[in-house]
Design an enzyme around this catalytic site. Structure first.
Site, mmCIF file in Angstrom:
data_model
loop_
_atom_site.group_PDB
_atom_site.id
_atom_site.type_symbol
_atom_site.label_atom_id
_atom_site.label_comp_id
_atom_site.label_asym_id
_atom_site.label_seq_id
_atom_site.Cartn_x
_atom_site.Cartn_y
_atom_site.Cartn_z
ATOM 1 N N HIS A 116 78.219 54.880 105.495
ATOM 2 C CA HIS A 116 77.481 54.440 106.688
ATOM 3 C C HIS A 116 78.352 53.565 107.598
ATOM 4 O O HIS A 116 77.861 52.603 108.193
ATOM 5 C CB HIS A 116 76.229 53.664 106.277
ATOM 6 N N GLU B 87 71.921 53.065 94.104
ATOM 7 C CA GLU B 87 72.944 53.998 93.639
ATOM 8 C C GLU B 87 74.062 53.294 92.873
ATOM 9 O O GLU B 87 74.649 53.873 91.960
ATOM 10 C CB GLU B 87 73.557 54.765 94.815
ATOM 11 N N ASP C 211 74.896 52.661 99.367
ATOM 12 C CA ASP C 211 74.089 53.862 99.167
ATOM 13 C C ASP C 211 74.714 55.083 99.842
ATOM 14 O O ASP C 211 75.531 54.966 100.740
ATOM 15 C CB ASP C 211 72.680 53.638 99.727
ATOM 16 N N GLU C 212 74.294 56.252 99.402
ATOM 17 C CA GLU C 212 74.603 57.530 100.040
ATOM 18 C C GLU C 212 76.090 57.672 100.390
ATOM 19 O O GLU C 212 76.461 58.014 101.504
ATOM 20 C CB GLU C 212 73.749 57.708 101.300
ATOM 21 N N VAL C 213 76.936 57.405 99.418
ATOM 22 C CA VAL C 213 78.378 57.470 99.642
ATOM 23 C C VAL C 213 78.880 58.871 99.277
ATOM 24 O O VAL C 213 78.942 59.236 98.100
ATOM 25 C CB VAL C 213 79.120 56.401 98.825
#
Length: 537
Positions: free
Chosen positions: A277, A381, A330-332
């Protein structure tokens, strides 16, 4: 599964429509009254059947208080109390026609602590007596800290109504005795200012409305993939990633938000989401990207990535005084690291795969935050992938679904609950009953582990909200979660149907105070479906 959830959602809408027809009948007969209309419900409430009236010159006194109010937090809070109480109508009554023994001349506030530092875990309890047994001409409010007193003022304001016969402010159902304190110390609302820039007046209005519902953490998701609107003196080109030169926050702007929130008993949790992000960072510093064609996550092989994080957190420490900082995680998608030659060579040289590099980045960022005096919050995560490696001071922020909090506290770490199926405000098909019934301690029965759940947070992600629709997307659903986080478990309704009248009353109260809270009927931020009373929507 999706079809089942959609069917359940439609059933809720139908049930609510039927119930609101019944509520409308009650409203038409009783004016929306009946019961105790306080939100969130206090820990202990008793009341009578008499009425008092607030003097036109209602005064604040502090006889017996240890708190000196050098920073005027109490004085300003009392001024806001008077403002919201008198906001809806012009007070023009003739007090000579009112029995003098029923006129409240003021409020005496007694605060035992002299300290007004706001931090996690500050005592927020209060006791409110209307009128005071010792002096019936006054209401009485006592608290351990000024922040508990501010909550007491919010509760008092909800007991005040304009009387259309006498044209003054009435406090009915006296005598009131209210003893109150929050169930959880962390009661948050996330605002995302990267997907859409939110001007300072909008953020301040959101903070005001948070105080009405006794939420106490403003989680500021300041930057993300889309934009980097915040000034960072250590790396002044970072805000080149803002959408435009007009959609930026200066250091002074950020400090003003912190100051404004603190004076209302609200901490500001700043988030710096790394290593994913972060595409917007490279607009000012392209070397932070793995490559021009593969622009996030941040380049794990480049020492400059960690120097920038250190600089940002150094600047944060001068502005954001809350004990926690949020480091995301998160969301890597680590694909850029393996497909970019210089990064993949760096990984190979150190014997790392991409999962290990993700762990390396998060743990190194944690060490940097700790060096600046922060404790860390990370999205779940990080726990799901390498929970046993996280610093013991980590707070794991649950968002993906249920069951995670149970695992986190079993591992001895603290947890914040924000499971997306129930507490994500951008999910417009998540209805207020879902928000109300979402229990942070589900399946956590060990008292020691229960204490590790420090609270919860509703999340207003910014993809589809700007200043034009943010309030009606937040409210009243966030208020449903606010009661879950404030009110003792045994006092909570076991069926959300039981609170429809009281939550409707709170939504209408928000409307009277200029907050664009949406109707309870329908999806998130739905418009009214037909003409009618606010109390039947």
């Amino acid at each position: 599964m999706v079809m089942m959830e959609r069917r359940e959602m439609n059933i809720w809408v139908v049930v609510l429509l039927v119930l609101f027809v019944l509520v409308e009948e009650v409203v038409s007969k009783k004016g929306g009254g009946g019961g105790v209309n306080i939100w969130p419900m206090p820990a202990s409430v008793s009341h009578g059947h008499k009425s008092f009236f607030m003097s036109k010159d209602f005064q604040l006194t502090t006889e017996g208080s240890n708190y000196k109010d050098a920073s005027c937090i109490l004085k300003d809070g009392f001024s806001r109390f008077l403002d919201v109480v008198g906001l809806a109508h012009v007070i023009e009554g003739d007090f000579s026609k009112i029995n003098a023994s029923t006129i409240l001349q003021g409020l005496n506030v007694v605060i035992s602590s002299q300290i007004d530092e706001l931090q996690y875990g500050v005592d927020e309890s209060y006791k409110l007596l209307i009128p005071s047994p010792q002096n019936p001409a006054l209401a009485h409010l006592e608290a351990k800290t000024v922040y508990g007193a501010l909550h007491g003022l919010q509760t008092f304001s909800q007991l005040c109504q304009f009387n259309f016969s006498s044209r003054v402010i009435e406090v009915s159902k006296t005598p009131w005795t209210i003893t109150d304190q929050p169930r959880f110390s962390f009661r948050g609302l996330l605002i995302d200012t990267s997907r859409h820039y939110q001007p300072l007046p909008t953020l301040k209005k959101v903070i005001d409305s948070m105080a009405y519902a006794k939420l106490n953490v403003f989680h500021w998701h300041i930057v993300d993939t889309q934009s980097f609107p915040l000034e960072i003196p250590s790396y002044p080109k970072l805000w080149d990633g803002a959408y435009s030169i007009l959609e930026r926050y200066t250091v002074a702007d950020a400090a003003e938000i912190v100051r404004y929130a603190q004076r209302r008993g609200i901490n500001v949790l700043a988030e710096l989401d790394v290593p994913g992000h972060a595409l917007s960072w490279g607009k000012g510093y392209p070397s932070l990207w793995p490559s021009k064609d593969c622009q996030q996550p941040l380049d794990v092989s480049n020492e400059f990535s960690f120097k920038v994080i250190d600089g940002i957190l150094s600047d944060f420490s001068k502005i954001f005084k809350f004990k926690f900082v949020h480091l995301g995680g998160d969301e890597v998608n680590t694909g850029c690291w393996t497909t970019t030659p210089h990064v993949s060579k760096w990984l190979e040289k150190r014997g790392m795969n991409e999962k290990q590099a993700y762990e390396y980045f998060v743990l190194r960022a944690q060490k940097i935050a700790l060096s600046h005096g922060y404790e860390i919050v990370n999205w779940e995560e990080t726990f799901n992938n390498f929970g046993n490696k996280l610093n013991p001071k980590t707070v794991v922020h649950n968002w993906l679904g249920g069951g995670v909090a149970q695992k986190v506290v079993a591992a001895g770490l603290r947890c914040i609950v924000s499971n997306q199926d129930k507490w994500y405000l951008d999910h417009l098909d998540a209805l207020w009953p879902d928000f109300y019934m979402n229990e942070p301690l589900t399946n956590i029965t060990d008292p020691k582990q229960q204490k590790l759940v420090i609270g919860g947070e509703v999340c207003m992600w910014g993809e589809t909200v700007d200043t034009s629709d943010i309030e009606q997307t937040i409210w009243p659903r966030a208020a449903a979660a606010a009661e879950r986080l404030w009110t003792p478990y045994d006092n909570l309704a076991k069926d959300p149907v039981e609170v429809i009248g009281r939550l409707t009353n709170f939504r209408c109260l928000l409307n009277r105070r200029g907050v664009a809270a949406a109707p309870l009927i329908g999806l998130g931020r739905s418009a009214p479906i037909e003409p009618g009373s606010c109390y039947a929507q």
